[in-house]
Every structure is written in structure tokens, then in C-alpha cells.
Design an enzyme around this catalytic site. Structure first.
Site, mmCIF file in Angstrom:
data_model
loop_
_atom_site.group_PDB
_atom_site.id
_atom_site.type_symbol
_atom_site.label_atom_id
_atom_site.label_comp_id
_atom_site.label_asym_id
_atom_site.label_seq_id
_atom_site.Cartn_x
_atom_site.Cartn_y
_atom_site.Cartn_z
ATOM 1 N N THR A 12 0.822 -1.215 0.000
ATOM 2 C CA THR A 12 0.000 0.000 0.000
ATOM 3 C C THR A 12 0.851 1.257 0.000
ATOM 4 O O THR A 12 0.453 2.291 -0.539
ATOM 5 C CB THR A 12 -0.924 -0.020 1.235
ATOM 6 O OG1 THR A 12 -1.807 -1.126 1.089
ATOM 7 C CG2 THR A 12 -1.731 1.241 1.379
ATOM 8 N N SER A 59 1.371 -7.543 -0.854
ATOM 9 C CA SER A 59 2.170 -8.522 -0.099
ATOM 10 C C SER A 59 1.450 -9.855 0.095
ATOM 11 O O SER A 59 2.062 -10.839 0.494
ATOM 12 C CB SER A 59 2.633 -7.950 1.238
ATOM 13 O OG SER A 59 1.583 -7.856 2.160
ATOM 14 N N THR A 93 1.661 -4.299 4.207
ATOM 15 C CA THR A 93 1.536 -4.558 5.648
ATOM 16 C C THR A 93 0.956 -5.941 5.954
ATOM 17 O O THR A 93 1.142 -6.455 7.053
ATOM 18 C CB THR A 93 0.653 -3.489 6.322
ATOM 19 O OG1 THR A 93 -0.650 -3.517 5.717
ATOM 20 C CG2 THR A 93 1.264 -2.117 6.206
HETATM 21 N N1 ASP Z 1 -2.740 -5.317 0.622
HETATM 22 C C1 ASP Z 1 -1.636 -4.495 1.054
HETATM 23 C C2 ASP Z 1 -0.376 -5.335 1.088
HETATM 24 O O1 ASP Z 1 -0.146 -6.046 2.013
HETATM 25 C C3 ASP Z 1 -1.913 -3.908 2.366
HETATM 26 C C4 ASP Z 1 -0.898 -2.931 2.836
HETATM 27 O O2 ASP Z 1 0.199 -2.814 2.343
HETATM 28 O O3 ASP Z 1 -1.234 -2.216 3.815
HETATM 29 O O4 ASP Z 1 0.376 -5.260 0.140
#
Ligand code: ASP
Length: 327
Positions: A12, A59, A93
């Protein structure tokens, strides 16, 4: 000037939405690491930062091949450049804690490796990525962070790789170290971390990572669990298995019977828990069923440890010792 390596993997923090008020409906892993750096011009005064794009994915779509590339790059960079101050990794995340824990078990160097992400896409009003990145760089450059192992910086908090976990789906303060609290914090005054002896056990320091990784699924406990999950795993001959047991890592009587009756070879199996915090201790049936308590490792981190233990050819005794040792 201090030299840093920034390894960008997506998430993100590199995500884009159609407009600045859209916080959920966006694409992760769009902007490159160079763009993330350019969004924080203040970084130029702090360090000379080399950017490399290891991946640009959500991720949830990270692969073992990405982990292998990350580990290889960090090991090479530290070996090749004694003047390199540290490494910062931008990451989604959702699985950030798994990558942090993997690196903690594999990277043997006192220099800081700091993971950072964001809860709001780069296009959002009050995006949290730029400040998080600035603070991650501050931490990676700091003397205080040396010897602490792999760190996670989010929302001004500094977490250790073993305890940190994502605890919320929304909001910039979505990370916590349950049971222990963060190791420290970072603000405009500086980096606040306790001093450390700098000596840390790195159990898989020299382990080469292969192209093909073993199968290590996670099975989740519930009322009247579907035994087909467990049976399918055993029949597939998985190399390792993590049970996310209820309470303090408990399996149902049906699951225990299925395990007991299994005539084939037993995988290395860990019992974690679905409570979110607190340890799983030894149970008198563990030896008979081929289980090991995962201590305070959450299921996803127990799986990372099992993956490496299987790759290293470890047995139950070695694995049990490591879980207690708290690297
Ligand atoms: N879907 C995103 C990821 O994990 C969520 C984030 O980065 O906050 O790539």
C-alpha cells in the site's frame, strides 16, 4: 555521507487509488521505490540511498522466490560494503511480519534491517507512507538500532521482528507487539531504543535458500473442525504443519484421534494458538502425537520457522530448543 540500501517490494505504501479520498479501493504495488523516495525530499539530507526494486506486488502475492531474492540481496550488500549503514525494505503490511521474522532468522549482521509499510495508499489525503519511510530511514541510520535484529517501523513505533503483528485492518496504528509492547519509538527528536549487547543468535545464518520450498500449511481450529483439511495435508505428505489451536493451542479430540491413527510418516508439527497473544506450552500428549508447542509464535511466524527448519533438515529437538531460545 551515510549509505543506505532501499529494497522496494510494493504494498500500500506504493499503492494508488483513483482519488485522494479513496482509502480501500486501490491497487497496491504501483509506484516504484524511486517515486517513494522522491516523495520525501528530506531524505536527501540524511543519506545517500540506493534503490532497488525486488518486487512490486500486494504482499498477499509475495512468493518464496521474492524472499529468496531479498535475503540474497541483503547478504550480498552487507558482505560487499562494510560502509553500508543499513537496509530499509518497503513492504505491504499484510505479510510484513512474516518477512521481518524470516530475515531475523537468516540475516547475521548487527547493522539495522528495517521494514516499513503504510496503511493508506500513496494517493490518499494524509498518506502515512512518507513519514513512515522517513522514520524507517532515521532508525536504519541510528547507532541505537544496531544489534537489535530486524525491526519494523510503523506510526512512530519501533517493533522487534519476533513479537510484531498486524492487529487491525484499518487505521495507521495497525501494528503491535502483543504481550511485550514496542521496543521503542522514533520522532523528530530522535530514535529511542534501549541499548543492546549486540550479540544475537541467528539460527539459519548460513542457510542457502533453494528455488523449491517445502509445503507447510496452516490448519485452523474451530468447533467441529473439518477433518478433511488435516487428512488432506497428511495424505499429501507435507513436510511441516502448523495447527492454529483453540485457547492455548488445543486440538479437538477428533483431530487428535486422526493424528494418532495416521499410519504414515509424520510431518514436523507445531501447535500455535488463535487467541492472538500468550504462549502455547508443552502438553503431555505432544510426544505421542508428534506435536511441538509453538511458544509465543503466532501461526504465520510458526510457519516461517518451520519452513526454515525443514530446509535446514532440523529435527524436533533442535526446533524445540530454538522456540525456547527466542532469537
Ligand atoms: N494489501 C496491502 C499489502 O499487504 C496492504 C498494505 O500494504 O497495507 O500489500
Amino acid at each position: 555521507m551515510n549509505r543506505l540500501l532501499l529494497l522496494a517490494t510494493g504494498g500500500t505504501i506504493a499503492g494508488c487509488a483513483a482519488d485522494s479520498t479513496t482509502l480501500n479501493d486501490y491497487t497496491a504495488g504501483v509506484l516504484g521505490g524511486d517515486a517513494l523516495l522522491a516523495a520525501v525530499p528530506q531524505l536527501q539530507d540524511l543519506a545517500s540511498i540506493a534503490v532497488e526494486q525486488v518486487a512490486n506486488v500486494d504482499s498477499a502475492d509475495l512468493l518464496f522466490a521474492h524472499w529468496r531474492a531479498l535475503v540474497g540481496r541483503i547478504r550480498d550488500a552487507f558482505a560487499a560494503d562494510p560502509e553500508l549503514a543499513g537496509v530499509v525494505i518497503t513492504h505491504g503490511t499484510n505479510t510484513l511480519e512474516e518477512t521481518a521474522w524470516l530475515l531475523q532468522l537468516l540475516i547475521d549482521d548487527p547493522r539495522p534491517v528495517v521494514l516499513v509499510g503504510a496503511m493508506r495508499p500513496a494517493t490518499a489525503l494524509s498518506a502515512d507512507g512518507p513519514l513512515n519511510l522517513l522514520q524507517a530511514v532515521q532508525v536504519a541510520l541510528s547507532r541505537e538500532a544496531r544489534g537489535h535484529g530486524v525491526l519494523v517501523v510503523m506510526d512512530g513505533q519501533i517493533h522487534g521482528a519476533r513479537a510484531v503483528t498486524k492487529v487491525a485492518t484499518q487505521g495507521v496504528g495497525a501494528f503491535a507487539s502483543l504481550g511485550s509492547g514496542p521496543l521503542g519509538w522514533v520522532d523528530d527528536v530522535g530514535v529511542h531504543l534501549p541499548t543492546t549487547s549486540g550479540s544475537r543468535q541467528v539460527p539459519f545464518a548460513g542457510l542457502p535458500l533453494p528455488e523449491r520450498w517445502p509445503q507447510v500449511p496452516i490448519v485452523y481450529g474451530s468447533v467441529e473442525p473439518e477433518l478433511l483439511m488435516l487428512t488432506a495435508c497428511l495424505q499429501a505428505g507435507v513436510a511441516g504443519l502448523v495447527f492454529t489451536g483453540t485457547g492455548a493451542g488445543q486440538l479437538s479430540a477428533a483431530e487428535r484421534s486422526a493424528l494418532q491413527a495416521w499410519p504414515g510418516k509424520r510431518a514436523l508439527m507445531l501447535r500455535a494458538n488463535r487467541c492472538g497473544s500468550g504462549p502455547v506450552h508443552h502438553h503431555y500428549e505432544d510426544e505421542r502425537l508428534g506435536l511441538l508447542p509453538a511458544g509465543n509464535l503466532n501461526p504465520q511466524k510458526a510457519r516461517v520457522l518451520l519452513l526454515l527448519a525443514v530446509l535446514a533438515g532440523w529435527n524436533r529437538v533442535q526446533l524445540a530448543a530454538l522456540i525456547t531460545a527466542s532469537p
